[in-house]
Design a protein around this motif. Structure first.
Motif, PDB file in Angstrom:
ATOM      1  N   THR B   5       0.838  -1.197   0.000  1.00 13.50           N
ATOM      2  CA  THR B   5       0.000   0.000   0.000  1.00 13.50           C
ATOM      3  C   THR B   5       0.869   1.243   0.000  1.00 13.50           C
ATOM      4  OG1 THR B   5      -1.677  -1.181   1.295  1.00 13.50           O
ATOM      5  CG2 THR B   5      -1.856   1.216   1.191  1.00 13.50           C
ATOM      6  N   GLN B   6       0.580   2.150  -0.932  1.00 12.29           N
ATOM      7  CA  GLN B   6       1.361   3.381  -1.015  1.00 12.29           C
ATOM      8  C   GLN B   6       0.501   4.576  -0.642  1.00 12.29           C
ATOM      9  OE1 GLN B   6       3.488   2.198  -5.113  1.00 12.29           O
ATOM     10  NE2 GLN B   6       4.361   4.021  -4.136  1.00 12.29           N
ATOM     11  N   SER B   7       1.135   5.538   0.019  1.00 12.46           N
ATOM     12  CA  SER B   7       0.444   6.775   0.368  1.00 12.46           C
ATOM     13  C   SER B   7       1.431   7.940   0.318  1.00 12.46           C
ATOM     14  CB  SER B   7      -0.163   6.662   1.770  1.00 12.46           C
ATOM     15  OG  SER B   7       0.849   6.454   2.748  1.00 12.46           O
ATOM     16  N   PRO B   8       0.935   9.161   0.008  1.00 16.74           N
ATOM     17  CA  PRO B   8      -0.427   9.416  -0.450  1.00 16.74           C
ATOM     18  C   PRO B   8      -0.618   8.975  -1.898  1.00 16.74           C
ATOM     19  CG  PRO B   8       0.867  11.405  -0.602  1.00 16.74           C
ATOM     20  CD  PRO B   8       1.780  10.359  -0.010  1.00 16.74           C
ATOM     21  N   GLU B   9      -1.853   9.038  -2.387  1.00 16.89           N
ATOM     22  CA  GLU B   9      -2.097   8.708  -3.796  1.00 16.89           C
ATOM     23  C   GLU B   9      -1.485   9.757  -4.700  1.00 16.89           C
ATOM     24  OE1 GLU B   9      -6.481   6.607  -3.195  1.00 16.89           O
ATOM     25  OE2 GLU B   9      -6.113   7.974  -4.855  1.00 16.89           O
ATOM     26  N   LEU B  21       7.448   9.803   0.572  1.00 12.39           N
ATOM     27  CA  LEU B  21       6.403   8.910   0.093  1.00 12.39           C
ATOM     28  C   LEU B  21       6.501   7.629   0.904  1.00 12.39           C
ATOM     29  CD1 LEU B  21       6.872  10.948  -2.222  1.00 12.39           C
ATOM     30  CD2 LEU B  21       6.571   9.063  -3.831  1.00 12.39           C
ATOM     31  N   ASN B  22       5.337   7.066   1.226  1.00  7.76           N
ATOM     32  CA  ASN B  22       5.310   5.871   2.072  1.00  7.76           C
ATOM     33  C   ASN B  22       4.878   4.631   1.306  1.00  7.76           C
ATOM     34  OD1 ASN B  22       3.325   4.053   3.976  1.00  7.76           O
ATOM     35  ND2 ASN B  22       5.187   4.703   5.030  1.00  7.76           N
ATOM     36  N   CYS B  23       5.492   3.509   1.648  1.00  6.68           N
ATOM     37  CA  CYS B  23       5.113   2.214   1.079  1.00  6.68           C
ATOM     38  C   CYS B  23       5.052   1.223   2.243  1.00  6.68           C
ATOM     39  CB  CYS B  23       6.141   1.771   0.046  1.00  6.68           C
ATOM     40  SG  CYS B  23       5.957   0.050  -0.508  1.00  6.68           S
ATOM     41  N   GLU B  70       7.629  -1.075   6.465  1.00  3.50           N
ATOM     42  CA  GLU B  70       7.408  -0.051   5.458  1.00  3.50           C
ATOM     43  C   GLU B  70       8.711   0.470   4.879  1.00  3.50           C
ATOM     44  OE1 GLU B  70       6.421   3.096   9.071  1.00  3.50           O
ATOM     45  OE2 GLU B  70       5.051   2.953   7.391  1.00  3.50           O
ATOM     46  N   THR B 103       2.369   6.555  -6.133  1.00  2.95           N
ATOM     47  CA  THR B 103       2.130   7.933  -5.696  1.00  2.95           C
ATOM     48  C   THR B 103       2.459   8.849  -6.861  1.00  2.95           C
ATOM     49  OG1 THR B 103       2.611   7.561  -3.352  1.00  2.95           O
ATOM     50  CG2 THR B 103       2.862   9.805  -4.190  1.00  2.95           C
TER      51      THR B 103
END
Lengths: 112, 109
Positions: B5-9, B21-23, B70, B103
């Motif tokens: 899941t990645q955030s933000p879009e 960016l987060n994964c 993550e 993202t």
């Protein structure tokens, strides 16, 4: 060193037809993976080949198939095309299958 | 079920405005965590591979880090040419790779 090449780049087919896409990996790479990319589902793994053997397959119907030749070139085939098969089909190669993958430009398939 | 899941879009930054960016991943048997950059109409371009928690990799304005749950892609003083979609992917046993949704980064001059 030449990158991954995919042919054709663009394709328009009618529902019910079949299609074959081709991928030539980077020289020396023996692993080839195929992905389907759509705006709604992102990149989805189709299958991976190494030395002409399919080592893994994603959750796609049997209409999606592939093969790899002795020179590591790979083809994927989609039979009985459906509208939902419209997507960008990406091929990626790597040395052994465990490391980083290098992607081709993709084949844009449109099913009408 | 294995999931990335990645955030933000989407992320909009001004030139020079650093961010991350987060994964996040929940997979069994992680064999490697990869970051790619994808420009419109092109295939993803490889950026980094991370194999173990605590590992860091850097390239120009980008730095990737990995924990047990993550990974982060830090972008320092971004430029407009950094605008692209950034994808992370988890390599599993059995030679299968799962990608996050990505993202979309927009950097305004």
């Amino acid at each position: 060193k030449a990158g991954v090449t995919q042919t054709p780049r663009y394709l328009i087919k009618t529902r019910g037809q079949q299609v074959t896409l081709s991928c030539s990996p980077i020289s020396g790479h023996r692993s080839v993976s195929w992905y389907q990319q759509t705006p709604g589902q992102g990149l989805q793994f189709l299958f991976e080949y190494f030395s002409e053997t399919q080592r893994n397959k994603g959750n796609f119907p049997g209409r999606f198939s592939g093969r790899q030749f002795s020179n590591s070139r790979s083809e994927m085939n989609v039979s009985t095309l459906e509208l939902g098969d419209s997507a960008l089909y990406l091929c990626a190669s790597s040395l052994s299958g465990d490391g980083e993958q290098y992607f081709g430009p993709g084949t844009r398939l449109t099913v009408t | 079920e294995d999931q990335v899941t990645q955030s933000p879009e989407a992320l909009r930054l001004q030139e020079g405005e650093s961010s991350s960016l987060n994964c996040s991943y929940t997979v069994s048997g992680l064999r490697g965590l990869f970051w790619y950059r994808q420009d419109p109409g092109k295939g993803p371009e490889f950026l980094f591979t991370l194999y173990s928690a605590g590992e860091e990799k850097e390239k120009e304005r980008l730095k990737a880090t990995l924990t047990k749950k993550e990974s982060f892609l830090h972008i320092t003083a971004p430029k407009p040419e950094d605008s692209a979609t950034y994808l992370c992917a988890a390599r599993l046993g059995g030679f299968k790779t799962i990608f996050g949704a990505g993202t979309r980064l927009f950097v305004k001059a």
